[in-house]
Design a protein around this motif. Structure first.
Motif, PDB file in Angstrom:
ATOM      1  N   ARG A 177       0.836  -1.204   0.000  1.00 27.66           N
ATOM      2  CA  ARG A 177       0.000   0.000   0.000  1.00 27.66           C
ATOM      3  C   ARG A 177       0.871   1.254   0.000  1.00 27.66           C
ATOM      4  O   ARG A 177       0.599   2.228  -0.712  1.00 27.66           O
ATOM      5  CB  ARG A 177      -0.943  -0.001   1.206  1.00 27.66           C
ATOM      6  N   ASN A 178       1.934   1.234   0.811  1.00 27.92           N
ATOM      7  CA  ASN A 178       2.846   2.382   0.852  1.00 27.92           C
ATOM      8  C   ASN A 178       3.535   2.592  -0.499  1.00 27.92           C
ATOM      9  O   ASN A 178       3.741   3.727  -0.938  1.00 27.92           O
ATOM     10  CB  ASN A 178       3.898   2.172   1.942  1.00 27.92           C
ATOM     11  N   ALA A 179       3.888   1.480  -1.148  1.00 22.23           N
ATOM     12  CA  ALA A 179       4.564   1.580  -2.441  1.00 22.23           C
ATOM     13  C   ALA A 179       3.647   2.179  -3.503  1.00 22.23           C
ATOM     14  O   ALA A 179       4.077   3.007  -4.324  1.00 22.23           O
ATOM     15  CB  ALA A 179       5.058   0.199  -2.878  1.00 22.23           C
ATOM     16  N   VAL A 180       2.397   1.760  -3.508  1.00 20.80           N
ATOM     17  CA  VAL A 180       1.434   2.307  -4.468  1.00 20.80           C
ATOM     18  C   VAL A 180       1.264   3.802  -4.251  1.00 20.80           C
ATOM     19  O   VAL A 180       1.283   4.592  -5.202  1.00 20.80           O
ATOM     20  CB  VAL A 180       0.083   1.570  -4.363  1.00 20.80           C
ATOM     21  N   GLU A 181       1.121   4.205  -3.001  1.00 24.39           N
ATOM     22  CA  GLU A 181       0.960   5.629  -2.694  1.00 24.39           C
ATOM     23  C   GLU A 181       2.206   6.412  -3.101  1.00 24.39           C
ATOM     24  O   GLU A 181       2.105   7.506  -3.671  1.00 24.39           O
ATOM     25  CB  GLU A 181       0.696   5.804  -1.203  1.00 24.39           C
ATOM     26  N   PHE A 182       3.378   5.867  -2.834  1.00 25.91           N
ATOM     27  CA  PHE A 182       4.626   6.538  -3.204  1.00 25.91           C
ATOM     28  C   PHE A 182       4.712   6.732  -4.716  1.00 25.91           C
ATOM     29  O   PHE A 182       5.020   7.832  -5.202  1.00 25.91           O
ATOM     30  CB  PHE A 182       5.819   5.725  -2.706  1.00 25.91           C
ATOM     31  N   CYS A 183       4.460   5.682  -5.468  1.00 20.88           N
ATOM     32  CA  CYS A 183       4.562   5.779  -6.924  1.00 20.88           C
ATOM     33  C   CYS A 183       3.554   6.769  -7.488  1.00 20.88           C
ATOM     34  O   CYS A 183       3.891   7.586  -8.355  1.00 20.88           O
ATOM     35  CB  CYS A 183       4.370   4.405  -7.560  1.00 20.88           C
ATOM     36  N   ASN A 184       2.329   6.707  -7.013  1.00 22.82           N
ATOM     37  CA  ASN A 184       1.290   7.593  -7.529  1.00 22.82           C
ATOM     38  C   ASN A 184       1.542   9.052  -7.173  1.00 22.82           C
ATOM     39  O   ASN A 184       1.286   9.955  -7.982  1.00 22.82           O
ATOM     40  CB  ASN A 184      -0.079   7.180  -6.989  1.00 22.82           C
ATOM     41  N   ALA A 185       2.042   9.298  -5.964  1.00 19.02           N
ATOM     42  CA  ALA A 185       2.144  10.670  -5.472  1.00 19.02           C
ATOM     43  C   ALA A 185       3.494  11.320  -5.713  1.00 19.02           C
ATOM     44  O   ALA A 185       3.591  12.550  -5.709  1.00 19.02           O
ATOM     45  CB  ALA A 185       1.840  10.700  -3.968  1.00 19.02           C
ATOM     46  N   THR A 186       4.551  10.519  -5.912  1.00 19.24           N
ATOM     47  CA  THR A 186       5.908  11.067  -5.959  1.00 19.24           C
ATOM     48  C   THR A 186       6.559  10.959  -7.327  1.00 19.24           C
ATOM     49  O   THR A 186       7.213  11.906  -7.778  1.00 19.24           O
ATOM     50  CB  THR A 186       6.795  10.372  -4.911  1.00 19.24           C
TER      51      THR A 186
END
Length: 348
Positions: free
Chosen positions: A207-216
């Motif tokens: 979940r953290n990885a998905v958020e990182f990729c989408n947001a960063t």
């Protein structure tokens, strides 16, 4: 009378884009190329882009660049698993000397996974064993110098020499730094940035990885996800949720996302929703031979390990012969040529 081809520079492109007989424009390149075509290059172009008022009012579709993530999900990997995916990831850096819009750019790894150091070491070793290739793309060496200035801790896999860029790993980049040049722009060269993310479980990390990729990470073209089958079973439904939540036009699971490009039947293009004033990876889709009207994304699944070694791996001993043979097969098909290619691919 259905197709015309021509060669030339910016002047030819400008003429064709503005020609009254041309109804639509499709391009591939960078977002800067798109901006020049859609908004122009005059001093007024900046204002037009801010107001989202294109100079070129024809329909324009585009397949542009991407900071392609390679998300590694923690699991019980064997030594063979580590070595296989070190070759997989090294291939994504080395293929065409990194001058691909789908080259692996940012390696996303779990912070507390015991195999993180081993996988990084194996990637370094695989890159160091590969021959350097000419840095033929315009401006690549200057951009490489800029990256080294921003990241003096970068680890080249070989010596620097004129006309070539060594395969380079930049480990331990702070995932909170959204302005880092490895995150905020496509490093169009054989450079792989690496960052780590927390997570008390594989599901939380994902979940953290998905958020990182989408947001960063800049761009929405394509993303890679590597996950052991046992970890996939343990995560269960959340794996499919993560794939659905990744805002990328193509997601590849346990394969290099180039397979999504190569199939042709799958759609290829940016995740829908980019505005002309912030085009990032583009708009519209190519390939898509099933002719879906509004594809959101294509997902390519493959086995966690493959045998024999995939012929597209940079470490494959007969890769050049396999693909030379494949080109010849396309030109003049025959069963004998197909069998010969299969034999060369099998020998690995």
């Amino acid at each position: 009378g259905y197709l015309r081809t021509c060669t030339g520079g910016a002047e030819v492109g400008e003429y064709l884009c503005q020609h009254p007989d041309v109804d639509e424009v499709h391009l591939t390149g960078s977002d800067r190329t798109y901006d020049a075509i859609v908004f122009g290059t005059s001093p007024e172009a900046v204002g037009r882009k801010k107001k989202n008022q294109p100079r070129l009012t024809k329909r324009v579709t585009a397949e542009l660049g991407n900071v392609t993530p390679v998300i590694v999900v923690p699991g019980a990997w064997s030594e063979g698993d580590v070595l296989f995916h070190a070759e997989n990831i090294a291939t994504q850096v080395a293929n065409n000397c990194g001058f691909n819009c789908l080259s692996g750019r940012v390696l996303v790894m779990p912070k507390k996974w015991r195999e993180t150091p081993a996988l990084l070491d194996a990637i370094r070793a695989k890159l160091a064993a590969l021959p350097q290739r000419a840095a033929y793309y315009p401006g690549a060496e200057a951009r490489y110098c800029q990256i080294l200035a921003a990241h003096p801790e970068a680890q080249p896999a070989g010596p620097r020499r004129d006309g070539a860029i060594p395969y380079t790993l930049i480990p331990g980049i702070d995932p909170r730094d959204k302005e880092d040049p490895c995150f905020a722009a496509e490093c169009f060269m054989p450079v792989l940035a690496q960052t780590t993310l927390p997570g008390s479980s594989a599901a939380e990390y994902l979940r953290n990885a998905v958020e990182f990729c989408n947001a960063t990470l800049w761009g929405t073209l394509c993303a890679n996800l590597i996950i052991h089958p046992r970890a996939a079973r343990e995560i269960g439904r959340e794996l499919e949720d993560a794939i659905a939540d990744l805002r990328y036009g193509t997601v590849a699971v346990n394969q290099w996302v180039a397979m999504g490009y190569a199939w042709g039947s799958t759609s290829w293009g940016a995740y829908p929703g980019s505005e002309p004033s912030d085009i990032q990876s583009g708009t519209g889709a190519v390939h898509n031979t099933f002719l879906f009207d509004k594809p959101e994304k294509s997902v390519v699944y493959g086995p966690f390990r493959m045998w024999p070694k995939p012929p597209w791996f940079a470490t494959h001993q007969g890769m050049s012969r396999v693909f030379s043979g494949a080109t010849e097969l396309e030109s003049r098909p025959s069963l004998a040529k197909a069998l010969a290619i299969g034999l060369m691919a099998f020998r690995g």
